[in-house]
Design an enzyme around this catalytic site. Structure first.
Site, PDB file in Angstrom:
ATOM      1  N   ASP A 327       0.829  -1.197   0.000  1.00  0.00           N
ATOM      2  CA  ASP A 327       0.000   0.000   0.000  1.00  0.00           C
ATOM      3  C   ASP A 327       0.871   1.257   0.000  1.00  0.00           C
ATOM      4  OD1 ASP A 327      -2.676   1.193   0.391  1.00  0.00           O
ATOM      5  OD2 ASP A 327      -1.859   1.840   2.324  1.00  0.00           O
ATOM      6  N   GLU A 356       1.679   0.052  -4.733  1.00  0.00           N
ATOM      7  CA  GLU A 356       0.657   1.011  -5.157  1.00  0.00           C
ATOM      8  C   GLU A 356       1.354   2.340  -5.403  1.00  0.00           C
ATOM      9  OE1 GLU A 356      -3.401   3.248  -3.597  1.00  0.00           O
ATOM     10  OE2 GLU A 356      -1.795   2.787  -2.195  1.00  0.00           O
TER      11      GLU A 356
END
Ligand code: CA
Length: 613
Positions: A327, A356
């Protein structure tokens, strides 16, 4: 490998307290167990407990030796460095002594490391789902006395009861849909008073949230996925944690966190790759909090960095994970991010790690793929990154008239920038996800545009990710997370519509499902689209034509973005590739193409043609 499961069924957490010695209580040791056979023979244990730093640590075992013991400013923590001296599984006791008396002990287990990690590739299609919103397989775990937030399906931002059992129960559906891998939004404990459903506010790095299931059930999900030939991707978050994480109340050191809730990140990720950016701007970006309920972790603290790296490896080994999604990859400390990925890939050379990278322009994203030619001395070691630049292009392309840089030129122009990537064929591509508008909404609920976008995503280069519900054209906008993350119809017992069983779907939902499942199952069988090179021709008169090809196979894709005009395409200009082929098969409409001289394509539509010699 064989013993891991049976032993791990029980975490031996044997703690004795003896009252006549100086008070010292052991509360936890993390990682709670480990494995032999790792490349890295060193392990650092975080020990937490009242006054634990005042104890003397003893390990009498031939399996390991203590190399160093670190204390911090907080007497409730110890960090024990251990060197593993064996390749055989076993266990040893860690004794905590005060005035020569045992005040606590912990039986630490070393299992055998497994061999097989699969990774993902351009052959895969990933399904991203939000576990709280997919299927409630076990209504009994919707609420727990231990957890602050209770289930409330009427609250868009609340917990709805979906869980790991619900996913296990519907693996057949996913397999038949044609996906090959599963990425769950985090299922780690999020014991926060509200908005705990999304999973990005960790409160315990070693525990599956009770409302999703148990660690063992997560491992079961992994096993069941593998039985079906599906891969499992874990979503990890190391930029921040949840405000209710257990260590927030008793921080190991004052530099464990960056700043405070009043100091927010600028979200301006460009500053990292910007050759002219100031230290000030980088610090603001790195070390600001995401939101007031997500404390920003300081990965420059080496104890914390080691903790997070070991945590990743622990989950990969414990749950037999195939790939990792990290993330907010640009937000944590840059060196830490590189170390994390390098450390995991050293243990598991076949695993696949992607970050990400929510940035708008190709160079900014390409900067984060490993071994590129543009990031100077910095190497993320990431196999891949999320292709947001192409996402923004797809979102706009089918809604626009053709211009110099609009309409289909958005797609072709984006792909023309692929020279910046070290490997564009394994970029993570998507039409939507849990943070951005659902694609069907983005194209104004136009099923033709939806089909064009979907067909493009799964036939151009990359590893496509399908956000749950996109296969039935679910709607939702990014400014309303609750609606963007609606319950999947059929996941709850009294749902009138059941998408798992295809009952009560609207005409549009059925049309979307049939299109998506047909193309995904076709993709599984077509080597050129999975592994072939990409060749494209500049959009011309609102039509974009490209090919995926190997030495002896090819697929031709045509997109007609014109709202009203049917197009007769003279294929002579494609002869550099078409000269090897005589006929074709129209995959979407199931019909033979007898001549490749000219091809007719309806307005606002897509054709996928398997070329035949
Ligand atoms: Ca449940």
């Amino acid at each position: 490998m064989r013993k891991m499961l049976q032993i791990f069924g029980i975490i031996f957490f044997t703690i004795f307290s003896v009252t006549n010695a100086q008070k010292a209580d052991l509360e936890r040791i993390e990682p709670p167990n480990w494995w032999v056979g790792m490349q890295n023979k060193n392990l650092q244990l975080l020990v937490h407990g009242d006054n634990i730093a005042q104890t003397t640590i003893k390990i009498e075992s031939e399996l390991v030796k203590i190399t160093e013991i670190h204390k911090t400013e907080n007497p409730n923590y110890l960090f024990i460095d251990i060197e593993i001296l064996t390749d055989k599984s076993g266990s040893f006791d860690i004794l905590f002594l005060s005035k020569n008396k045992k005040v606590a002990e912990y039986n630490y287990i070393l299992n055998e490391k497994s061999e097989h990690k699969r990774g993902i590739s351009s052959e895969d299609v990933i399904y991203l789902l939000m576990p709280d919103r997919f299927a409630n397989g076990d209504p009994n775990n919707d609420n727990s006395d231990n957890m602050l937030e209770k289930a409330d399906r009427n609250n868009l931002g609340g917990r709805h009861g979906g869980d790991i059992q619900g996913i296990i129960d519907n693996l057949d559906y996913l397999y038949k849909l044609g996906i090959t891998g599963l990425w769950l939004n985090p299922v780690i404990e999020n014991n926060n008073p509200e908005y705990s459903y999304h999973g990005y506010g960790t409160t315990d790095f070693y525990k599956i949230d009770e409302r999703f299931g148990t660690n063992e059930l997560y491992k079961t999900l992994s096993d069941k996925c593998h039985e079906k030939g599906l891969k499992l991707i874990i979503d990890v978050i190391y930029n921040h944690t949840g405000i209710n994480h257990w260590w927030i109340k008793d921080l190991p050191s004052s530099d464990w966190l960056n700043n405070d809730e009043n100091f927010r990140t600028t979200f301006r990720g460009n500053v990292i790759s910007d050759p002219y950016s100031s230290v000030h701007d980088k610090e603001q970006f790195y070390s600001g909090w995401f939101v007031g309920t997500m404390p920003d972790l300081n990965q420059k603290n080496t104890f914390l960095a080691t903790y997070l790296i070991q945590n990743t490896i622990w989950w990969v080994e414990f749950a037999d994970i195939d790939a990792i999604r990290i993330d907010t990859y640009p937000y944590p400390d840059q060196d830490f991010g590189s170390d994390l990925v390098a450390s995991v890939r050293k243990e598991y050379p076949d695993i696949f790690v992607f970050g990400e990278t929510w940035l708008h322009e190709t160079p900014q994203v390409a900067y984060y793929q490993e071994n590129n030619n543009i990031s100077g001395n910095y190497n993320s070691h990431l196999n891949s990154v999320t292709d947001f630049p192409l996402y923004y292009a797809i979102k706009a392309a089918f809604n626009e008239k053709e211009g110099w840089d609009t309409g289909l030129f958005r797609l072709a122009d984006r792909l023309a920038e692929d020279f910046l990537y070290s490997n564009p064929y394994i970029l993570i591509t998507f039409l939507d996800n849990h943070d951005i508008d659902r694609f069907f909404t983005a194209v104004g609920k136009n099923i033709n545009k939806f089909k064009m976008g979907f067909a493009f995503m799964i036939t151009t280069r990359g590893i496509p990710v399908i956000y749950y519900g996109t296969e039935i054209a679910m709607e939702g906008q990014e400014h309303n997370h609750g609606l963007l993350r609606q319950d999947f119809p059929g996941g709850w017992q009294d749902d009138k519509t059941n998408a798992f069983k295809q009952t009560n779907l609207s005409k549009t939902q059925s049309e979307a499902y049939n299109f998506v499942s047909k193309l995904l199952n076709w993709r599984k069988t077509n080597n050129a689209v999975k592994n072939g090179k990409l060749l494209h021709f500049l959009p011309d008169n609102n039509v974009y034509v490209y090919f995926r090809y190997t030495d002896n196979e090819a697929v031709m894709v045509l997109l007609n973005n014109d709202d009203t005009q049917k197009k007769e395409i003279d294929c002579n200009k494609f002869k550099e590739i078409l000269s090897d082929y005589k006929t074709g098969y129209d995959v979407i409409n199931d019909k033979k193409i007898v001549s490749l001289e000219t091809i007719t394509i309806e307005p606002k539509s897509v054709l996928i043609i398997e070329l035949l010699k």
